[in-house]
Scaffold this motif. Structure first.
Motif, PDB file in Angstrom:
ATOM      1  N   SER A 199       0.813  -1.213   0.000  1.00 13.85           N
ATOM      2  CA  SER A 199       0.000   0.000   0.000  1.00 13.85           C
ATOM      3  C   SER A 199       0.849   1.266   0.000  1.00 13.85           C
ATOM      4  CB  SER A 199      -0.895   0.033   1.240  1.00 13.85           C
ATOM      5  OG  SER A 199      -1.724  -1.094   1.309  1.00 13.85           O
ATOM      6  N   TYR A 200       0.245   2.340  -0.565  1.00 15.78           N
ATOM      7  CA  TYR A 200       0.817   3.667  -0.337  1.00 15.78           C
ATOM      8  C   TYR A 200       0.525   4.027   1.114  1.00 15.78           C
ATOM      9  CZ  TYR A 200       1.388   8.680  -0.091  1.00 15.78           C
ATOM     10  OH  TYR A 200       1.786   9.931   0.299  1.00 15.78           O
ATOM     11  N   GLY A 201       1.542   4.409   1.819  1.00 12.74           N
ATOM     12  CA  GLY A 201       1.463   4.590   3.260  1.00 12.74           C
ATOM     13  C   GLY A 201       2.480   3.666   3.886  1.00 12.74           C
ATOM     14  N   ALA A 202       2.397   2.383   3.508  1.00 16.63           N
ATOM     15  CA  ALA A 202       3.462   1.455   3.886  1.00 16.63           C
ATOM     16  C   ALA A 202       4.706   1.783   3.069  1.00 16.63           C
ATOM     17  CB  ALA A 202       3.023   0.027   3.640  1.00 16.63           C
ATOM     18  N   LEU A 203       4.525   2.026   1.766  1.00 21.92           N
ATOM     19  CA  LEU A 203       5.611   2.443   0.889  1.00 21.92           C
ATOM     20  C   LEU A 203       5.492   3.942   0.608  1.00 21.92           C
ATOM     21  CD1 LEU A 203       5.998  -0.368  -1.808  1.00 21.92           C
ATOM     22  CD2 LEU A 203       6.856  -0.272   0.532  1.00 21.92           C
ATOM     23  N   SER A 204       6.583   4.541   0.229  1.00 22.47           N
ATOM     24  CA  SER A 204       6.600   5.973  -0.082  1.00 22.47           C
ATOM     25  C   SER A 204       5.967   6.240  -1.439  1.00 22.47           C
ATOM     26  CB  SER A 204       8.038   6.486  -0.083  1.00 22.47           C
ATOM     27  OG  SER A 204       8.771   5.950  -1.170  1.00 22.47           O
ATOM     28  N   LYS A 205       5.647   7.490  -1.707  1.00 24.61           N
ATOM     29  CA  LYS A 205       5.066   7.853  -2.995  1.00 24.61           C
ATOM     30  C   LYS A 205       6.052   7.577  -4.132  1.00 24.61           C
ATOM     31  CE  LYS A 205       6.361  12.780  -2.837  1.00 24.61           C
ATOM     32  NZ  LYS A 205       5.852  14.169  -2.878  1.00 24.61           N
ATOM     33  N   GLY A 211      -5.728   1.619  -0.638  1.00 27.09           N
ATOM     34  CA  GLY A 211      -6.510   2.433  -1.557  1.00 27.09           C
ATOM     35  C   GLY A 211      -5.782   2.740  -2.848  1.00 27.09           C
ATOM     36  N   LEU A 212      -6.545   3.265  -3.778  1.00 25.52           N
ATOM     37  CA  LEU A 212      -6.041   3.617  -5.104  1.00 25.52           C
ATOM     38  C   LEU A 212      -5.493   5.037  -5.033  1.00 25.52           C
ATOM     39  CD1 LEU A 212      -6.088   2.189  -7.907  1.00 25.52           C
ATOM     40  CD2 LEU A 212      -8.207   3.411  -8.368  1.00 25.52           C
ATOM     41  N   SER A 213      -4.168   5.171  -4.941  1.00 18.88           N
ATOM     42  CA  SER A 213      -3.566   6.484  -4.737  1.00 18.88           C
ATOM     43  C   SER A 213      -3.269   7.175  -6.067  1.00 18.88           C
ATOM     44  CB  SER A 213      -2.268   6.348  -3.936  1.00 18.88           C
ATOM     45  OG  SER A 213      -1.215   5.877  -4.769  1.00 18.88           O
ATOM     46  N   PRO A 214      -3.061   8.495  -6.044  1.00 18.65           N
ATOM     47  CA  PRO A 214      -2.681   9.217  -7.270  1.00 18.65           C
ATOM     48  C   PRO A 214      -1.366   8.721  -7.860  1.00 18.65           C
ATOM     49  CG  PRO A 214      -3.331  10.752  -5.531  1.00 18.65           C
ATOM     50  CD  PRO A 214      -3.232   9.406  -4.898  1.00 18.65           C
ATOM     51  N   TYR A 215      -0.521   8.144  -7.004  1.00 13.72           N
ATOM     52  CA  TYR A 215       0.785   7.681  -7.478  1.00 13.72           C
ATOM     53  C   TYR A 215       0.669   6.364  -8.236  1.00 13.72           C
ATOM     54  CZ  TYR A 215       1.694  11.240  -4.068  1.00 13.72           C
ATOM     55  OH  TYR A 215       1.653  12.425  -3.373  1.00 13.72           O
ATOM     56  N   HIS A 216      -0.304   5.521  -7.848  1.00 10.67           N
ATOM     57  CA  HIS A 216      -0.591   4.332  -8.651  1.00 10.67           C
ATOM     58  C   HIS A 216      -1.067   4.749 -10.048  1.00 10.67           C
ATOM     59  CE1 HIS A 216      -1.113   2.443  -4.564  1.00 10.67           C
ATOM     60  NE2 HIS A 216      -0.474   1.464  -5.177  1.00 10.67           N
ATOM     61  N   ILE A 217      -1.932   5.747 -10.072  1.00 15.42           N
ATOM     62  CA  ILE A 217      -2.498   6.214 -11.341  1.00 15.42           C
ATOM     63  C   ILE A 217      -1.438   6.903 -12.193  1.00 15.42           C
ATOM     64  CG2 ILE A 217      -4.235   7.696 -12.406  1.00 15.42           C
ATOM     65  CD1 ILE A 217      -5.397   5.302 -10.887  1.00 15.42           C
ATOM     66  N   VAL A 228      12.301   3.705   0.598  1.00 16.82           N
ATOM     67  CA  VAL A 228      11.291   2.777   0.072  1.00 16.82           C
ATOM     68  C   VAL A 228      10.075   2.712   0.988  1.00 16.82           C
ATOM     69  CG1 VAL A 228      10.801   0.365  -0.527  1.00 16.82           C
ATOM     70  CG2 VAL A 228      12.998   1.371  -1.153  1.00 16.82           C
ATOM     71  N   ALA A 229      10.308   2.479   2.283  1.00 22.99           N
ATOM     72  CA  ALA A 229       9.204   2.255   3.219  1.00 22.99           C
ATOM     73  C   ALA A 229       9.171   3.339   4.289  1.00 22.99           C
ATOM     74  CB  ALA A 229       9.327   0.874   3.859  1.00 22.99           C
ATOM     75  N   THR A 230       9.023   4.584   3.863  1.00 19.89           N
ATOM     76  CA  THR A 230       8.969   5.704   4.785  1.00 19.89           C
ATOM     77  C   THR A 230       8.160   6.831   4.179  1.00 19.89           C
ATOM     78  OG1 THR A 230      10.298   7.351   5.975  1.00 19.89           O
ATOM     79  CG2 THR A 230      11.119   6.632   3.853  1.00 19.89           C
ATOM     80  N   GLN A 231       7.622   7.686   5.041  1.00 14.44           N
ATOM     81  CA  GLN A 231       6.938   8.898   4.582  1.00 14.44           C
ATOM     82  C   GLN A 231       7.741  10.159   4.914  1.00 14.44           C
ATOM     83  OE1 GLN A 231       4.224   8.470   2.673  1.00 14.44           O
ATOM     84  NE2 GLN A 231       4.624   6.294   3.025  1.00 14.44           N
ATOM     85  N   ASP A 232       8.958   9.971   5.415  1.00  7.44           N
ATOM     86  CA  ASP A 232       9.832  11.109   5.713  1.00  7.44           C
ATOM     87  C   ASP A 232      10.301  11.723   4.390  1.00  7.44           C
ATOM     88  OD1 ASP A 232      11.957  12.826   6.295  1.00  7.44           O
ATOM     89  OD2 ASP A 232      12.683  11.584   7.943  1.00  7.44           O
ATOM     90  N   PRO A 233       9.882  12.945   4.084  1.00 12.57           N
ATOM     91  CA  PRO A 233      10.227  13.538   2.780  1.00 12.57           C
ATOM     92  C   PRO A 233      11.733  13.649   2.539  1.00 12.57           C
ATOM     93  CG  PRO A 233       9.314  15.198   4.270  1.00 12.57           C
ATOM     94  CD  PRO A 233       9.096  13.874   4.916  1.00 12.57           C
ATOM     95  N   ASN A 234      12.507  13.796   3.610  1.00 18.69           N
ATOM     96  CA  ASN A 234      13.959  13.891   3.452  1.00 18.69           C
ATOM     97  C   ASN A 234      14.568  12.577   2.983  1.00 18.69           C
ATOM     98  OD1 ASN A 234      14.172  16.619   4.325  1.00 18.69           O
ATOM     99  ND2 ASN A 234      13.935  15.930   6.444  1.00 18.69           N
TER     100      ASN A 234
END
Length: 538
Positions: free
Chosen positions: A159-165, A188-194, A428-434
């Motif tokens: 999922s997006y959330g588990a993996l980064s955008k 969910g179906l994220s904008p990044y999948h699309i 890969v598996a973070t939401q930290d933008p840095n």
């Protein structure tokens, strides 16, 4: 560390600018400082290695450790993976194929061929050619009006959330290049999948993220709005997963960003629960009704379900419900108890759920026994990363294989074991933008494409070496396992394989008798038997 490196570099430049006027002797240290800064800026701007991109200069110590003492790095992986070591040999193979460099090994077989559990296939003295085009299969049963031609090797649910955008974007773009599918995971179906443009399998979990109402119930309107997108090729209902079967999930309120709240259809400021069970159905018959509902709402696309096999009578009950209702799922995804790429409770990871091999054979056998196998595709998921692992799963009953771990490593995952901390050093598996910005989408999408193509090619080469032209010719007896120090057996000798229709009438095969007598299409619970019935079934 990218931001910190720039701050440090600016501070260094400011210091030497000051030193040029007030402390000229300090300029001699530039002999050391300049090369280090040069290395740092080179690391900062290169796009091939996420570790160096995120940790300029410091990242080299990681590679130095593995180069000088690889056994130390391997020890770290094995002693911190909670019973799930992933061999250095497999990791190296994935990286080599992703980067499209030499994937051959020196000094022959890297395995102990006399170790109990060692598996292989025998070659033919008259090898054949198996074309890569044979590694596609049509998914869509008799009630599906929009069948999908799928690769036999694809990206498993993450999922997006588990993996980064950036990770999602790279996976989706890689899938588009290679013409294989990318499972969205239950987030969910994220904008990044699309945006990535790859073919998608939209997974619908117990939280119904992206297609739920304000009470957390399934919303047909919201589902239909997204399901009719051309990019969504198949729909998968997640009953359970290998990492934590029978266990729900929790996304803390602190992690529910505005973007994630919109994608998942949840409110900000509140913990988000994924229940351990579905609200949209309670019985096997209702599950099949839900399959039909989603297929109708999606315009006739393939719809199936995913599960980690648990109690045998429950899958028998689903098969009975298919016979009763006449509603055929288009596929069943079997997730092995050894699978999983993210965070899960230790006990669930190690001790709950049937391993893939046993679960796959059970599902394949059950569908054969109920006369359903020719109408339903079977997808295998769980630590599948090599051509041999694809071939072995096709031998024992799968039509298609999914990989999560292999695809993550193609992205650059180094098994730092930080998936559940939001501190994944490779982005890969973070939401930290840095950390996320260290993963270059263009570079990594090509590596995902390369890994998929080279691994499939390895599988076709192996099939050809076995004297076969098509994966449809693979049978269980081709796969051989060392059973003891002095005995080997093929899979038809190790496992019982049913014949067409064996479960449609009595007497049932002994190993399935108990499940057949205790199962009903109207409940997932086991039927109570009286003492005489119990003795007869046993």
């Amino acid at each position: 560390m990218r931001k910190q490196f720039i701050i440090v570099a600016c501070a260094v430049f400011a210091f030497y600018f000051w030193a040029a006027f007030f402390m000229p002797m300090a300029l001699y240290s530039l002999v050391v400082v300049v090369p280090i800064l040069a290395i740092g800026f080179k690391d900062y701007f290169q796009k091939k290695q996420s570790i160096l991109r995120n940790f300029p200069v410091l990242g080299h110590f990681r590679y130095l450790m593995e180069a000088i003492r690889p056994e130390i790095h391997q020890y770290f992986i094995e002693t911190n993976s909670e019973g799930k070591p992933f061999s250095r040999e497999n990791r190296s193979l994935i990286y080599q194929r992703a980067k499209k460099v030499t994937d051959t090994l020196p000094f022959g077989t890297q395995k102990n061929v006399y170790e109990i559990g060692y598996e292989w296939v025998n070659h033919s003295i008259a090898p054949q050619f198996c074309d890569l085009n044979e590694m596609n299969v049509v998914v869509g049963g008799p009630q599906c009006t929009k069948p999908y031609i799928a690769s036999r090797f694809n990206i498993s649910a993450m999922s997006y959330g588990a993996l980064s955008k950036n990770a999602i974007l790279a996976l989706s773009e890689g899938a588009k290049m290679g013409k294989f599918y990318h499972n969205t995971g239950e987030g969910g179906l994220s904008p990044y999948h699309i945006k990535g443009g790859g073919d998608l399998v939209w997974q619908i979990g117990t939280g119904y993220f992206g297609c739920r109402d304000t009470e957390g119930n399934f919303s047909a309107e919201k589902f239909q709005e997204k399901a009719v997108r051309d990019q969504v090729k198949m729909i998968e209902i997640k009953l359970s997963q290998g990492a934590k079967p029978g266990h729900g999930g929790l996304l803390p309120a602190s992690k529910v960003t505005k973007e994630i709240s919109e994608i998942r259809g949840v409110e900000m400021g509140q913990d988000v629960h994924s229940p351990s069970y579905h609200k949209a159905f309670k019985t096997p018959t209702e599950l099949l009704g839900f399959v039909k509902k989603l297929r109708d709402l999606s315009g006739g696309k393939p719809v199936g379900f995913k599960l980690c096999v648990g109690k045998r009578h429950e899958f028998a009950a689903i098969c009975k419900a298919i016979i009763k209702t006449g509603i055929y799922p288009d596929f069943v995804t079997v997730d092995g108890g050894e699978g999983g790429t993210g965070a899960a409770p230790l006990e669930f990871s190690n001790h709950v759920g049937t391993p893939l091999r046993d679960g796959l054979i059970l599902v394949h056998n059950s569908l054969i026994g109920f006369g359903l196998r020719d109408k339903i595709r079977v997808i295998a998921s769980g630590k599948i990363t090599t051509g041999f692992e694809i071939v072995s799963k096709l031998c024992i009953g799968a039509d298609i294989c999914n990989s999560a771990r292999g695809m993550m490593m193609a992205l650059g995952c180094i098994q730092a074991l930080q998936c559940n901390t939001n501190k994944c050093p490779t982005g890969v598996a973070t939401q930290d933008p840095n950390l996320v910005q260290g993963l270059d989408v263009m570079t990594k999408s090509v590596r995902v494409f390369n890994f998929h193509k080279e691994t499939l090619k390895s599988a076709t080469d192996m099939i050809g070496a076995m004297g076969l032209k098509n994966p449809l010719e693979l049978k269980p007896f081709f796969l051989i396992r060392r059973y003891s120090e002095t005995e080997v057996r093929n899979y038809t000798q190790m496992y019982e394989y049913l014949k067409e229709g064996d479960l449609l009438h009595e007497p049932y095969p002994d190993s399935y008798k108990f499940a057949m007598t205790r199962s009903s299409p109207d409940t997932f619970s086991a039927l109570e038997l009286n003492s005489d019935e119990y003795a007869k079934a046993a």
